[in-house]
Structures are given as structure tokens and as C-alpha cells.
Motif scaffolding. Structure first.
Motif, short mmCIF file in Angstrom:
data_model
loop_
_atom_site.label_atom_id
_atom_site.label_comp_id
_atom_site.label_asym_id
_atom_site.label_seq_id
_atom_site.Cartn_x
_atom_site.Cartn_y
_atom_site.Cartn_z
N THR A 1 44.16 48.88 49.79
CA THR A 1 44.03 47.49 49.34
C THR A 1 44.62 47.31 47.96
O THR A 1 44.30 48.06 47.04
CB THR A 1 42.54 47.08 49.29
N LEU A 2 45.50 46.32 47.83
CA LEU A 2 45.90 45.85 46.51
C LEU A 2 44.77 44.95 46.03
O LEU A 2 44.64 43.80 46.48
CB LEU A 2 47.22 45.09 46.58
N ALA A 3 43.94 45.45 45.16
CA ALA A 3 42.67 44.80 44.84
C ALA A 3 42.87 43.61 43.91
O ALA A 3 43.13 43.77 42.72
CB ALA A 3 41.73 45.82 44.19
N TRP A 4 42.72 42.43 44.48
CA TRP A 4 42.87 41.24 43.65
C TRP A 4 41.62 40.98 42.80
O TRP A 4 40.52 41.41 43.11
CB TRP A 4 43.20 40.01 44.50
N ALA A 59 37.21 62.91 46.85
CA ALA A 59 38.29 61.96 47.10
C ALA A 59 37.80 60.53 46.93
O ALA A 59 36.60 60.26 47.00
CB ALA A 59 38.85 62.15 48.51
N SER A 60 38.75 59.64 46.71
CA SER A 60 38.43 58.22 46.62
C SER A 60 39.71 57.41 46.60
O SER A 60 40.75 57.89 46.15
CB SER A 60 37.62 57.91 45.36
N PHE A 61 39.63 56.20 47.08
CA PHE A 61 40.63 55.20 46.77
C PHE A 61 40.13 54.50 45.51
O PHE A 61 39.04 53.93 45.51
CB PHE A 61 40.79 54.18 47.90
N ILE A 62 40.91 54.55 44.44
CA ILE A 62 40.47 53.97 43.18
C ILE A 62 41.66 53.43 42.42
O ILE A 62 42.77 53.97 42.52
CB ILE A 62 39.68 55.01 42.35
N ASN A 63 41.45 52.35 41.68
CA ASN A 63 42.59 51.69 41.06
C ASN A 63 43.26 52.56 40.00
O ASN A 63 42.63 53.40 39.35
CB ASN A 63 42.17 50.33 40.48
N ASN A 98 49.47 48.53 34.76
CA ASN A 98 50.03 48.40 36.11
C ASN A 98 49.30 47.34 36.95
O ASN A 98 49.12 47.50 38.16
CB ASN A 98 50.01 49.75 36.83
N PHE A 99 48.87 46.26 36.28
CA PHE A 99 48.32 45.12 36.98
C PHE A 99 49.46 44.18 37.37
O PHE A 99 50.29 43.84 36.53
CB PHE A 99 47.34 44.34 36.11
N ASN A 100 49.49 43.78 38.62
CA ASN A 100 50.50 42.81 39.07
C ASN A 100 49.96 41.40 38.85
O ASN A 100 48.93 41.03 39.42
CB ASN A 100 50.80 43.00 40.56
N ARG A 101 50.64 40.59 38.05
CA ARG A 101 50.20 39.20 37.84
C ARG A 101 50.60 38.36 39.04
O ARG A 101 51.77 38.24 39.36
CB ARG A 101 50.81 38.64 36.56
N VAL A 102 49.62 37.76 39.72
CA VAL A 102 49.88 36.99 40.93
C VAL A 102 49.07 35.69 40.90
O VAL A 102 48.29 35.40 41.82
CB VAL A 102 49.56 37.80 42.21
N VAL A 110 38.87 29.30 41.41
CA VAL A 110 39.67 28.55 40.44
C VAL A 110 41.10 29.06 40.44
O VAL A 110 42.05 28.28 40.45
CB VAL A 110 39.07 28.69 39.02
N MET A 111 41.24 30.41 40.51
CA MET A 111 42.58 30.97 40.39
C MET A 111 42.57 32.45 40.72
O MET A 111 41.69 33.18 40.26
CB MET A 111 43.07 30.77 38.95
N ARG A 112 43.50 32.89 41.55
CA ARG A 112 43.76 34.33 41.68
C ARG A 112 44.51 34.75 40.42
O ARG A 112 45.37 34.02 39.93
CB ARG A 112 44.58 34.63 42.92
N LEU A 113 44.19 35.94 39.92
CA LEU A 113 44.74 36.37 38.65
C LEU A 113 45.74 37.52 38.81
O LEU A 113 46.92 37.37 38.49
CB LEU A 113 43.60 36.80 37.72
N VAL A 114 45.26 38.64 39.29
CA VAL A 114 46.11 39.83 39.42
C VAL A 114 45.74 40.56 40.71
O VAL A 114 44.68 40.32 41.30
CB VAL A 114 45.93 40.81 38.23
N ASP A 115 46.62 41.42 41.15
CA ASP A 115 46.21 42.46 42.10
C ASP A 115 46.58 43.81 41.52
O ASP A 115 47.49 43.92 40.68
CB ASP A 115 46.71 42.25 43.53
N ILE A 116 45.82 44.82 41.92
CA ILE A 116 45.86 46.09 41.21
C ILE A 116 46.15 47.23 42.18
O ILE A 116 45.42 47.43 43.16
CB ILE A 116 44.52 46.34 40.49
#
Length: 334
Positions: A257-260, A210-214, A298-302, A124-130
Motif C-alpha cells: 500500500t502506498l499509504a495516503w 518482518a513488516s511492511f513499514i513506511n 520520500n513522501f509523494n505530494r498528491v 478536506v484534502m488528501r495530502l501525501v502518499d508514502i
């Protein structure tokens, strides 16, 4: 003439009454008429859950409807996906998912799914990427920079455990790509199906290092000094973390990854219903309260601009992740 006039007036009144009688029926057909359920493929506390609850609060005003956010974690997002896809395509059961559940899982775990994702689910819609951190524990773990982390892992092959929300999730791939680019580092992946909250708990306990985490999920623990960010996956440094370099600055351009996060519905949902949802979500995304809350997280609205734009975007994401999964083999859990 009087009888004729009487008949005319009587007929007019009857037609008017019929017209008035029809009006409520038409109004009752207008979406939405009952509560809307939004499924979340993770336990409470993670970024997807935060996005859903923040936007759900605003959708109540935009749609004048009750919004129920239901957490349905498990099976790499398949439980939530299948529940949503098998629901009536009427706009009353939706899903907010992310890059792991709605791009990677349908590629990696296609044989485990009882739906055809590309046939049965529509964006329906992409919302944010994080933005996300390359994050390390501070408990009995000394690296303070990316080079120090790489050096430590090289000197201790197989002794660094990294966390993810599941084998084949985007943080799992991010670490695999990082290890490959850093010189084939030998590290052990420890998945936690409880989402970001579970991964963070593992890091605090010392079972993973370690981790990649938002950024949003880990901000409190970073502020408390319990976890240490070595680098940031984002388009630029964040004002709140001026000393944390981007992965590009750290010498690992394209890693991470910028996690959408995006809104999905069952295929076959009427276009006017999807458009109502998209417009309401657009209104919610533009509200000062959401802008302020997402800014603090720090959520990017996209947001995507249309239903067709959302389809084009998702198709491109699926193609990108198909290429990544082909190039970076990961041993999947059976």
C-alpha cells in the motif's frame, strides 16, 4: 437650510460611526479566531505525526493561527476519530489520518464505533502518499531477498513473526495478501498499537522478523544496517535505495500500500471554513520548505484539487478496501 444641513451631517456621522462600529464584529467572525487542534491517531514519531507537524508549522503562517498537534492513539484510530467527529463542526478540531484509520477501521470496526463514519466525517484534502518497504530484521534473520524470505518462511512455518500497527491495519493486510500470493505462507502477526515506532522497536529486539513499514519511519535504521529492505512499494525505485526493487519487480505486482495521509473534519463544518482550510493546506503543501522536507522523507505530494475531488477520492478508497477486506479474511481482535 442650516438646520437641515446640520441634521444631514449629524445623521451621516452617526451612520458612519455605526458602520465603523460594525467592522470589528464582521472581522471577528472570520475563521480562524482561536487555536486549531489537529488530532493524530498514533503516537509521536510515525509518518502521520511527521506529516501533521510539518504541515502544522506552515499552516500557522497560512492561517495566521496557532496550530496544536495532539497525539491520540488507540483503538485502531477510533479514539481520535470519535473525538474529532463529536467536536463542534466549526473547523477548530480536525484530524490527519491515514488509510488504516480512515478507510479500513470504519469498515472492519464499524460495530465498535459510536459514530457513523460516512455520515459524521468529511474529507478536506488528501495530502501525501508514502512508499513502504517490505522490511526484515538483521538480528538472527538471514534472508536478503524476497525469494529468500519466501523460502525461509516456507521452511519454517509459523516461526516468522511479522509486525503491524494493529490487526486490520494496512500493513497487516499487506502481509496477509503477500503471504497468500507467495503460496499461503504461515506467519504469525504481532500487532503493536504504538504505531510505526513500536513496530520498529519489536523488529530491533528480535521479537518480530518482518513488516511492511513506511520508508520515512525506518530510514535511519536501514541506514545503520539494523533493518534490511527487501522490496519497495512505490511507483518506481527510489534514488536513495537504487538496489531495492519494487514489489512489481520482485514478482508481487499489486501487493502493498502506498499509504495516503489526509485531512478530515466533522460533518456539518461550513463549506467556507472547509475551503479556507483546503486553500491554506494547498499553500502549505506548495511551500519550498514542505517540498524539501517531504522530498527528504520520500513522501509523494498528491493533494486533491477540491472538496468534491476529496469526497470522490475517499469514496473510491472505501470501495477498494471493502473489496480487499471481503477477499482476505482476517481474524479481528475482540
Amino acid at each position: 437650510m442650516k438646520p437641515l444641513l446640520s441634521i444631514f451631517v449629524t445623521g451621516f456621522c452617526i451612520l458612519g460611526a455605526l458602520g465603523l462600529g460594525l467592522a470589528p464584529a464582521v472581522a471577528q467572525d472570520k475563521y480562524p479566531l482561536r487555536p486549531i487542534k489537529i488530532l493524530i491517531p498514533y503516537a509521536p514519531g510515525g509518518a502521520t505525526d511527521i506529516v501533521a507537524r510539518v504541515l502544522g508549522d506552515r499552516l500557522r503562517d497560512s492561517l495566521k493561527a496557532t496550530i496544536v498537534v495532539e497525539n491520540k492513539p488507540g483503538a485502531y484510530g477510533i479514539l481520535a476519530l470519535e473525538t474529532m467527529a463529536r467536536s463542534a463542526p466549526d473547523g477548530y478540531t480536525l484530524m490527519i489520518g491515514n488509510v488504516s484509520t480512515n478507510a479500513i477501521t470504519p469498515i472492519l470496526y464499524r460495530d465498535k464505533m459510536h459514530i457513523d463514519y460516512q455520515r459524521d466525517v468529511v474529507p478536506v484534502m488528501r495530502l501525501v502518499d508514502i512508499p513502504e518497504f517490505l522490511l526484515v530484521a538483521t538480528k538472527n534473520f538471514t534472508p536478503k531477498t524476497v525469494p529468500e524470505f519466501v523460502d525461509y518462511a516456507k521452511r519454517n512455518p509459523g516461526k516468522v513473526n511479522y509486525g503491524s500497527v494493529g490487526v486490520g491495519s494496512y500493513p497487516d493486510y499487506d502481509m496477509a495478501v503477500f503471504a497468500k500470493r507467495a503460496g499461503e505462507l504461515k506467519m504469525q502477526g504481532i500487532p503493536n498499537k504504538s504505531g510505526a515506532a513500536g513496530v520498529l522497536t519489536d523488529m530491533l529486539s528480535g521479537s518480530t522478523q518482518a513488516s511492511f513499514i513506511n520508508v520515512a519511519s525506518s530510514a535511519g535504521m536501514v541506514a545503520a544496517g539494523q533493518l534490511r529492505p527487501l522490496a519497495l512499494v512505490n511507483r518506481a525505485r527510489l534514488p536513495e535505495y537504487p538496489d531495492v526493487p519494487t514489489m512489481q519487480e520482485a514478482g508481487f505486482d499489486g501487493v502493498g500500500t502506498l499509504a495516503w495521509q489526509a485531512l478530515f473534519a466533522p460533518a456539518g463544518t461550513p463549506k467556507d471554513v472547509l475551503e479556507t482550510l483546503r486553500k491554506a493546506m494547498t499553500e502549505a503543501m506548495a511551500s519550498p520548505a514542505v517540498i524539501a522536507t517531504f522530498g527528504k522523507q520520500n513522501f509523494n505530494r498528491v493533494p486533491t484539487a477540491s472538496l468534491d475531488d476529496a469526497k470522490t477520492w475517499l469514496a473510491a478508497e472505501m470501495a477498494r478496501w471493502k473489496k480487499i477486506t471481503d477477499e482476505v479474511p482476517i481474524e479481528l481482535q475482540q
